[in-house]
Write a protein that holds these residues in place. Structure first.
Motif, mmCIF file in Angstrom:
data_model
loop_
_atom_site.group_PDB
_atom_site.id
_atom_site.type_symbol
_atom_site.label_atom_id
_atom_site.label_comp_id
_atom_site.label_asym_id
_atom_site.label_seq_id
_atom_site.Cartn_x
_atom_site.Cartn_y
_atom_site.Cartn_z
ATOM 1 N N GLU A 183 0.821 -1.203 0.000
ATOM 2 C CA GLU A 183 0.000 0.000 0.000
ATOM 3 C C GLU A 183 0.860 1.260 0.000
ATOM 4 N N THR A 184 2.001 1.222 0.671
ATOM 5 C CA THR A 184 2.907 2.361 0.679
ATOM 6 C C THR A 184 3.464 2.616 -0.718
ATOM 7 N N VAL A 185 3.910 1.561 -1.378
ATOM 8 C CA VAL A 185 4.452 1.701 -2.731
ATOM 9 C C VAL A 185 3.357 2.170 -3.686
ATOM 10 N N ASN A 186 2.165 1.592 -3.562
ATOM 11 C CA ASN A 186 1.047 2.012 -4.418
ATOM 12 C C ASN A 186 0.713 3.479 -4.197
ATOM 13 N N GLY A 187 0.748 3.927 -2.948
ATOM 14 C CA GLY A 187 0.470 5.326 -2.645
ATOM 15 C C GLY A 187 1.507 6.261 -3.239
ATOM 16 N N LEU A 188 2.781 5.879 -3.134
ATOM 17 C CA LEU A 188 3.846 6.682 -3.732
ATOM 18 C C LEU A 188 3.676 6.765 -5.240
ATOM 19 N N TYR A 189 3.401 5.624 -5.859
ATOM 20 C CA TYR A 189 3.211 5.584 -7.304
ATOM 21 C C TYR A 189 2.053 6.489 -7.714
ATOM 22 N N LYS A 190 0.968 6.372 -6.995
ATOM 23 C CA LYS A 190 -0.215 7.161 -7.353
ATOM 24 C C LYS A 190 0.048 8.654 -7.213
ATOM 25 N N GLU B 62 3.076 10.252 -7.051
ATOM 26 C CA GLU B 62 4.214 10.746 -7.821
ATOM 27 C C GLU B 62 4.035 10.607 -9.329
ATOM 28 N N VAL B 63 3.217 9.665 -9.768
ATOM 29 C CA VAL B 63 3.074 9.438 -11.206
ATOM 30 C C VAL B 63 1.665 9.788 -11.676
ATOM 31 N N ILE B 64 0.694 9.113 -11.141
ATOM 32 C CA ILE B 64 -0.673 9.259 -11.646
ATOM 33 C C ILE B 64 -1.201 10.674 -11.431
ATOM 34 N N ASP B 65 -1.211 11.130 -10.196
ATOM 35 C CA ASP B 65 -1.782 12.446 -9.903
ATOM 36 C C ASP B 65 -0.971 13.584 -10.503
ATOM 37 N N LEU C 142 1.219 13.508 -13.264
ATOM 38 C CA LEU C 142 1.440 13.537 -14.709
ATOM 39 C C LEU C 142 0.195 13.318 -15.554
ATOM 40 N N LYS C 143 -0.930 13.004 -14.956
ATOM 41 C CA LYS C 143 -2.091 12.565 -15.733
ATOM 42 C C LYS C 143 -2.584 13.580 -16.761
ATOM 43 N N GLU C 144 -2.335 14.836 -16.551
ATOM 44 C CA GLU C 144 -2.801 15.852 -17.504
ATOM 45 C C GLU C 144 -2.014 15.833 -18.812
ATOM 46 N N ASN C 145 -0.820 15.254 -18.805
ATOM 47 C CA ASN C 145 0.039 15.230 -19.989
ATOM 48 C C ASN C 145 -0.160 13.997 -20.867
ATOM 49 N N TRP C 146 -0.970 13.045 -20.424
ATOM 50 C CA TRP C 146 -1.121 11.804 -21.159
ATOM 51 C C TRP C 146 -2.214 11.893 -22.217
ATOM 52 N N THR C 147 -1.957 11.225 -23.329
ATOM 53 C CA THR C 147 -2.957 11.187 -24.398
ATOM 54 C C THR C 147 -3.469 9.769 -24.643
ATOM 55 N N SER C 148 -2.753 8.752 -24.136
ATOM 56 C CA SER C 148 -3.182 7.367 -24.346
ATOM 57 C C SER C 148 -2.680 6.481 -23.205
ATOM 58 N N VAL C 149 -3.132 5.239 -23.236
ATOM 59 C CA VAL C 149 -2.697 4.255 -22.246
ATOM 60 C C VAL C 149 -1.198 3.999 -22.372
ATOM 61 N N ASN C 150 -0.669 4.120 -23.555
ATOM 62 C CA ASN C 150 0.775 3.930 -23.755
ATOM 63 C C ASN C 150 1.587 4.941 -22.956
ATOM 64 N N VAL D 222 0.716 6.211 -20.067
ATOM 65 C CA VAL D 222 0.655 5.744 -18.680
ATOM 66 C C VAL D 222 1.638 4.599 -18.476
ATOM 67 N N GLU D 223 1.679 3.681 -19.420
ATOM 68 C CA GLU D 223 2.580 2.538 -19.324
ATOM 69 C C GLU D 223 4.037 2.990 -19.308
ATOM 70 N N LEU D 224 4.396 3.898 -20.171
ATOM 71 C CA LEU D 224 5.766 4.396 -20.211
ATOM 72 C C LEU D 224 6.138 5.120 -18.917
ATOM 73 N N ALA D 225 5.237 5.950 -18.415
ATOM 74 C CA ALA D 225 5.494 6.655 -17.152
ATOM 75 C C ALA D 225 5.663 5.665 -16.005
#
Length: 73
Positions: A6-13, A15-18, A20-28, A30-33
């Motif tokens: 849960e700690t790692v998932n929280g960091l990922y969410k 630091e990455v998801i929240d 960078l999400k505005e810069n993504w145009t596709s699932v690819n 997200v995968e690269l990030a």
């Protein structure tokens, strides 16, 4: 106990998801990030509890210093 996961998932969410999400145009994107973050987390990030080295470097040092006497080839 899932505390570490849960700690790692929280960091990922956070630091990455929240972040960078505005810069993504596709699932690819997200995968690269995700791949870049996992690589950084495992190989580059300095960790204070292991003398400010990366987990990758710490593990490498551990295995380099192992004494393998008494093990049959």
């Amino acid at each position: 106990d899932n505390a570490l996961a849960e700690t790692v998932n929280g960091l990922y969410k956070s630091e990455v998801i929240d972040y960078l999400k505005e810069n993504w145009t596709s699932v690819n994107d997200v995968e690269l990030a995700t791949l870049e973050w996992v690589d950084w987390f495992n190989k580059t990030r300095l960790h204070s509890t292991i003398s400010y080295v990366s987990p990758f470097e710490f593990e490498k040092r551990y295995y380099d210093n192992l004494i393998l006497s008494g093990i049959a080839a």
